[in-house]
Scaffold this motif. Structure first.
Motif, PDB file in Angstrom:
ATOM      1  N   GLY A 203      91.188 128.793 118.416  1.00 36.90           N
ATOM      2  CA  GLY A 203      90.660 129.498 117.269  1.00 36.90           C
ATOM      3  C   GLY A 203      91.149 128.672 115.975  1.00 36.90           C
ATOM      4  N   ALA A 204      92.580 128.421 115.820  1.00 38.28           N
ATOM      5  CA  ALA A 204      92.841 127.698 114.631  1.00 38.28           C
ATOM      6  C   ALA A 204      92.147 126.344 114.117  1.00 38.28           C
ATOM      7  CB  ALA A 204      94.368 127.576 114.826  1.00 38.28           C
ATOM      8  N   ILE A 205      91.798 125.760 115.424  1.00 38.19           N
ATOM      9  CA  ILE A 205      91.069 124.631 115.085  1.00 38.19           C
ATOM     10  C   ILE A 205      89.815 124.768 114.577  1.00 38.19           C
ATOM     11  CG2 ILE A 205      90.038 122.525 116.513  1.00 38.19           C
ATOM     12  CD1 ILE A 205      92.286 122.532 118.250  1.00 38.19           C
ATOM     13  N   TRP A 206      89.045 125.775 115.229  1.00 41.10           N
ATOM     14  CA  TRP A 206      87.689 126.162 114.576  1.00 41.10           C
ATOM     15  C   TRP A 206      87.661 126.711 113.198  1.00 41.10           C
ATOM     16  CZ3 TRP A 206      82.354 126.828 116.113  1.00 41.10           C
ATOM     17  CH2 TRP A 206      81.979 127.728 115.113  1.00 41.10           C
ATOM     18  N   TRP A 207      88.607 127.247 112.757  1.00 38.11           N
ATOM     19  CA  TRP A 207      88.676 127.683 111.360  1.00 38.11           C
ATOM     20  C   TRP A 207      89.005 126.294 110.223  1.00 38.11           C
ATOM     21  CZ3 TRP A 207      87.858 131.751 108.757  1.00 38.11           C
ATOM     22  CH2 TRP A 207      88.431 131.797 107.406  1.00 38.11           C
ATOM     23  N   MET A 208      89.698 125.459 110.968  1.00 39.21           N
ATOM     24  CA  MET A 208      89.988 124.119 110.167  1.00 39.21           C
ATOM     25  C   MET A 208      88.968 123.333 110.044  1.00 39.21           C
ATOM     26  SD  MET A 208      93.929 122.998 111.215  1.00 39.21           S
ATOM     27  CE  MET A 208      93.696 122.788 112.780  1.00 39.21           C
ATOM     28  N   PHE A 209      87.862 123.323 111.076  1.00 42.99           N
ATOM     29  CA  PHE A 209      86.964 122.210 110.924  1.00 42.99           C
ATOM     30  C   PHE A 209      85.667 122.497 110.794  1.00 42.99           C
ATOM     31  CE2 PHE A 209      90.565 120.085 113.108  1.00 42.99           C
ATOM     32  CZ  PHE A 209      90.772 118.839 112.550  1.00 42.99           C
ATOM     33  N   TYR A 210      85.063 123.946 110.966  1.00 41.93           N
ATOM     34  CA  TYR A 210      83.867 124.224 111.060  1.00 41.93           C
ATOM     35  C   TYR A 210      83.163 124.500 109.534  1.00 41.93           C
ATOM     36  CZ  TYR A 210      79.392 126.571 111.311  1.00 41.93           C
ATOM     37  OH  TYR A 210      78.045 126.863 111.028  1.00 41.93           O
ATOM     38  N   ARG A 211      82.161 123.960 109.334  1.00 42.82           N
ATOM     39  CA  ARG A 211      81.667 124.098 107.955  1.00 42.82           C
ATOM     40  C   ARG A 211      79.962 124.423 108.113  1.00 42.82           C
ATOM     41  NH1 ARG A 211      86.172 124.210 107.436  1.00 42.82           N
ATOM     42  NH2 ARG A 211      87.632 123.036 105.669  1.00 42.82           N
ATOM     43  N   GLU A 212      79.444 124.979 107.109  1.00 41.80           N
ATOM     44  CA  GLU A 212      78.038 125.295 106.994  1.00 41.80           C
ATOM     45  C   GLU A 212      77.511 123.853 106.667  1.00 41.80           C
ATOM     46  OE1 GLU A 212      76.165 127.903 108.114  1.00 41.80           O
ATOM     47  OE2 GLU A 212      77.816 128.511 108.828  1.00 41.80           O
ATOM     48  N   PRO A 213      76.278 123.433 106.981  1.00 40.98           N
ATOM     49  CA  PRO A 213      75.536 122.172 106.642  1.00 40.98           C
ATOM     50  C   PRO A 213      75.763 121.632 105.206  1.00 40.98           C
ATOM     51  CG  PRO A 213      74.298 123.172 108.255  1.00 40.98           C
ATOM     52  CD  PRO A 213      75.254 124.156 107.649  1.00 40.98           C
ATOM     53  N   LEU A 214      75.609 122.631 104.378  1.00 40.88           N
ATOM     54  CA  LEU A 214      75.614 122.288 102.913  1.00 40.88           C
ATOM     55  C   LEU A 214      77.031 122.064 102.159  1.00 40.88           C
ATOM     56  CD1 LEU A 214      72.943 124.799 101.477  1.00 40.88           C
ATOM     57  CD2 LEU A 214      72.563 122.381 102.273  1.00 40.88           C
ATOM     58  N   ASP A 215      78.010 122.606 103.049  1.00 46.11           N
ATOM     59  CA  ASP A 215      79.483 122.369 102.630  1.00 46.11           C
ATOM     60  C   ASP A 215      80.021 121.399 103.502  1.00 46.11           C
ATOM     61  OD1 ASP A 215      79.023 124.617 100.836  1.00 46.11           O
ATOM     62  OD2 ASP A 215      79.636 126.044 102.606  1.00 46.11           O
ATOM     63  N   HIS A 216      79.533 120.738 104.348  1.00 46.11           N
ATOM     64  CA  HIS A 216      80.074 119.794 105.436  1.00 46.11           C
ATOM     65  C   HIS A 216      80.242 118.371 104.663  1.00 46.11           C
ATOM     66  CE1 HIS A 216      81.338 117.529 108.964  1.00 46.11           C
ATOM     67  NE2 HIS A 216      81.263 118.703 109.572  1.00 46.11           N
ATOM     68  N   LYS A 217      81.225 117.688 104.422  1.00 47.73           N
ATOM     69  CA  LYS A 217      81.514 116.534 103.828  1.00 47.73           C
ATOM     70  C   LYS A 217      80.719 115.579 104.480  1.00 47.73           C
ATOM     71  CE  LYS A 217      85.585 117.953 101.028  1.00 47.73           C
ATOM     72  NZ  LYS A 217      87.003 117.503 100.758  1.00 47.73           N
ATOM     73  N   GLY A 218      80.667 115.549 106.041  1.00 53.65           N
ATOM     74  CA  GLY A 218      80.108 114.648 106.782  1.00 53.65           C
ATOM     75  C   GLY A 218      78.811 114.403 106.904  1.00 53.65           C
ATOM     76  N   ALA A 219      78.172 115.628 106.515  1.00 53.97           N
ATOM     77  CA  ALA A 219      76.692 115.575 106.471  1.00 53.97           C
ATOM     78  C   ALA A 219      76.102 115.174 105.179  1.00 53.97           C
ATOM     79  CB  ALA A 219      76.135 117.121 106.614  1.00 53.97           C
ATOM     80  N   ASN A 220      75.281 113.917 105.255  1.00 56.66           N
ATOM     81  CA  ASN A 220      74.561 113.342 103.990  1.00 56.66           C
ATOM     82  C   ASN A 220      73.318 114.189 103.679  1.00 56.66           C
ATOM     83  OD1 ASN A 220      72.870 111.832 105.989  1.00 56.66           O
ATOM     84  ND2 ASN A 220      73.962 110.092 105.504  1.00 56.66           N
ATOM     85  N   ALA A 221      72.708 113.380 102.735  1.00 55.91           N
ATOM     86  CA  ALA A 221      71.304 114.017 102.464  1.00 55.91           C
ATOM     87  C   ALA A 221      70.345 113.817 103.152  1.00 55.91           C
ATOM     88  CB  ALA A 221      70.906 113.558 101.029  1.00 55.91           C
ATOM     89  N   ALA A 222      70.303 112.758 104.017  1.00 54.01           N
ATOM     90  CA  ALA A 222      69.519 112.264 104.960  1.00 54.01           C
ATOM     91  C   ALA A 222      69.509 113.149 106.140  1.00 54.01           C
ATOM     92  CB  ALA A 222      69.548 110.810 105.401  1.00 54.01           C
ATOM     93  N   GLU A 223      70.629 113.476 106.460  1.00 49.89           N
ATOM     94  CA  GLU A 223      70.733 114.426 107.769  1.00 49.89           C
ATOM     95  C   GLU A 223      70.335 115.877 107.497  1.00 49.89           C
ATOM     96  OE1 GLU A 223      74.001 115.892 111.460  1.00 49.89           O
ATOM     97  OE2 GLU A 223      74.660 114.949 109.229  1.00 49.89           O
ATOM     98  N   LEU A 224      70.717 116.270 106.172  1.00 46.90           N
ATOM     99  CA  LEU A 224      70.441 117.592 105.698  1.00 46.90           C
ATOM    100  C   LEU A 224      68.930 117.620 105.817  1.00 46.90           C
ATOM    101  CD1 LEU A 224      72.793 118.519 102.747  1.00 46.90           C
ATOM    102  CD2 LEU A 224      72.859 119.367 105.128  1.00 46.90           C
ATOM    103  N   ALA A 225      68.000 116.616 105.234  1.00 46.70           N
ATOM    104  CA  ALA A 225      66.579 116.614 105.088  1.00 46.70           C
ATOM    105  C   ALA A 225      66.117 116.618 106.458  1.00 46.70           C
ATOM    106  CB  ALA A 225      66.208 115.286 104.436  1.00 46.70           C
ATOM    107  N   TYR A 226      66.636 115.910 107.422  1.00 46.40           N
ATOM    108  CA  TYR A 226      66.139 115.762 108.801  1.00 46.40           C
ATOM    109  C   TYR A 226      66.090 117.169 109.330  1.00 46.40           C
ATOM    110  CZ  TYR A 226      66.273 114.679 113.836  1.00 46.40           C
ATOM    111  OH  TYR A 226      65.871 114.623 115.238  1.00 46.40           O
ATOM    112  N   ILE A 227      67.364 117.859 109.454  1.00 42.19           N
ATOM    113  CA  ILE A 227      67.463 119.323 109.934  1.00 42.19           C
ATOM    114  C   ILE A 227      66.468 120.213 109.200  1.00 42.19           C
ATOM    115  CG2 ILE A 227      69.042 121.065 109.953  1.00 42.19           C
ATOM    116  CD1 ILE A 227      71.466 119.153 109.883  1.00 42.19           C
ATOM    117  N   GLU A 228      66.355 120.278 107.909  1.00 41.01           N
ATOM    118  CA  GLU A 228      65.336 120.955 107.132  1.00 41.01           C
ATOM    119  C   GLU A 228      63.999 120.843 107.735  1.00 41.01           C
ATOM    120  OE1 GLU A 228      64.626 122.665 102.674  1.00 41.01           O
ATOM    121  OE2 GLU A 228      64.878 120.271 102.998  1.00 41.01           O
ATOM    122  N   GLU A 229      63.480 119.456 107.548  1.00 36.01           N
ATOM    123  CA  GLU A 229      62.269 119.120 107.913  1.00 36.01           C
ATOM    124  C   GLU A 229      61.659 119.807 109.586  1.00 36.01           C
ATOM    125  OE1 GLU A 229      61.330 115.078 109.094  1.00 36.01           O
ATOM    126  OE2 GLU A 229      59.509 115.020 107.793  1.00 36.01           O
ATOM    127  N   GLY A 230      62.687 119.916 110.370  1.00 33.85           N
ATOM    128  CA  GLY A 230      62.562 120.237 111.574  1.00 33.85           C
ATOM    129  C   GLY A 230      62.830 121.937 111.878  1.00 33.85           C
TER     130      GLY A 230
END
Length: 460
Positions: A203-230
């Protein structure tokens, strides 16, 4: 979105150029969504370990506490009574507070209830903590579905659903020998202590690492666009710590249930869950009493059906997405693995007509493989839920599906208590699986997003 996030990330996802699948402006697409999926898979594995270790402990626990088969069936069902009743409130909580907070609180409290079961000395305490476990776990699968709908394009959702769903089976498949050995060495209470503690840590690990796509530092614009397009990011703007009213009204439940897509998949999932619940509750007792297997043999044979189910889950999800990517309609791509799985799951009845323990395990493994294939219902929830109501739609779906957790342990318990045999119990499981297949064939209809409108509330 938080103020800091707004300063570094686009306020809305960037749409890719027409026909682009690889990225935006030549940018290589990141894969942050797979890290999120790993969190879901581990969380789901712990979820099912917590709810099912009572089945592993049952043969030893019933002797120590003096519990009959019929009473044990009632105790097994206690989890599902509170789990079912908390589905819609849990879905509302999810729509109100979002995935991160909901999953963290859910996992922390269900793990505490699991740990506490190791402290009981009577039926009353066991029932109380099983009820608490059910309430705490209620938002888990609606949250899983919401995260998949947010983080994944439609073409990857069956794979994503299959990946986290396989956690239901992997944990029991690969940890069963360890759990049986642990119980043999330290007693049944040790199971609850160890699994409960693991859940609290995660539970503590989830709290530390889960983020929404727009807040996730590891998700770049290309991945966000790919997700949105689908078709992803549907629920992303409703998160990021904003406490937004879901716009829910109680009459919305009735309006949702008037759509055949939802009522049909609810009935189908009830049928599939009936097979699953049998394996999660009565299966070890079946091997011990009907097949007269010892602890070591049970620990070995219990692995096989769960491994088969794990393969079935991944096969069903991968096959469904493969069909969808090749232009097959969602109706066929989503429903075919489920219908085939439910039909094949009904062959569990054949275990009544063979004497060899090996043959029995083969039949049960085939049936559980098939149930795993059919475990794509949550993918359909992601596909049909109205915008902004995925939590409550998932709650309704999980409410209906997990009525099996109430009905199946009780029916099996009473059949075994009345007849002294599991023959009638396996017939019950097989017939229910057939009914589920018929529901997907004749009731579900087209797989498309439900749109609730004031002018046409009944439109499909």
């Amino acid at each position: 979105m938080s103020q800091s996030s707004q300063a570094t990330r686009p306020k809305t996802p960037v749409s890719p150029p027409a026909g682009s699948a690889a990225g935006v402006g030549g940018m290589r697409r990141s894969n942050a969504r797979y890290g999120i999926l790993a969190l879901l898979a581990i969380g789901t594995m712990i979820n099912y370990l917590d709810r099912t270790i009572l089945g592993i402990a049952a043969p030893q626990l019933t002797k120590e506490l003096g519990i009959s088969a019929a009473v044990m069936g009632v105790i097994f069902s206690m989890f599902s009574w509170s789990y079912v009743l908390a589905q819609i409130p849990g879905g509302l909580f999810l729509d109100r507070f979002g995935s991160k907070v909901t999953y963290f609180l859910s996992m922390t409290f269900w793990s505490l209830c699991t740990l506490a079961q190791g402290l009981v000395h009577g039926i009353g305490g066991l029932v109380a903590f099983r009820l608490g476990l059910g309430v705490s776990e209620a938002p888990c699968f609606p949250t899983n579905s919401r995260v998949v709908a947010t983080w994944f394009p439609q073409s990857e959702r069956a794979m994503a659903t299959g990946t986290y769903t396989v956690g239901e089976y992997i944990g029991l498949a690969f940890f069963s020998p360890f759990l049986f050995a642990l119980m043999g060495a330290f007693g049944w209470r040790s199971l609850f202590y160890v699994v409960g503690a693991v859940g609290i840590v995660f539970g503590a690990i989830w709290w530390m690492f889960y983020r929404e796509p727009l807040d996730h530092k590891g998700a770049n614009a290309a991945e966000l666009a790919y997700i949105e397009e689908g078709g992803g990011l549907t629920h992303a703007n409703k998160e990021s710590g904003q406490k937004k009213k879901s716009g829910f009204e109680w009459r919305t439940i009735g309006r949702l249930l008037k759509h055949r897509q939802l009522t049909g998949i609810c009935l189908g999932q009830f049928a599939g869950n009936s097979t699953l619940v049998f394996f999660l509750t009565w299966f070890p007792t079946y091997l011990a009493t009907e097949r007269h297997m010892g602890w070591l043999k049970i620990g070995f044979f219990a692995i096989m059906p769960f491994i088969a189910a794990s393969v079935g889950v991944m096969f069903g999800g991968t096959f469904s997405d493969w069909l969808l990517r090749r232009g097959v309609s969602p109706n066929v791509a989503r429903k075919l693995p489920i219908i085939a799985g439910l039909l094949l799951a009904s062959t569990i009845i054949l275990a009544n007509y063979v004497d060899s323990n090996v043959a029995v395990i083969v039949i049960l493994s085939v049936a559980f493989f098939a149930q795993g294939m059919a475990a794509l219902g949550w993918t359909l929830v992601s596909d049909i839920a109205p915008d902004g109501l995925l939590g409550v739609t998932g709650g309704i779906f999980n409410f209906a599906a997990n009525l099996a957790g109430i009905v199946t342990p009780l029916v099996v318990g009473f059949i075994v208590s009345a007849t002294g045999s599991f023959v009638g119990a396996l017939v019950f499981i097989g017939v229910v699986a057939l009914i589920g297949a018929l529901s997907y064939i004749f009731i579900v209809g087209d797989i498309k997003r439900i749109v609730l409108t004031e002018a046409h509330p009944h439109a499909d």
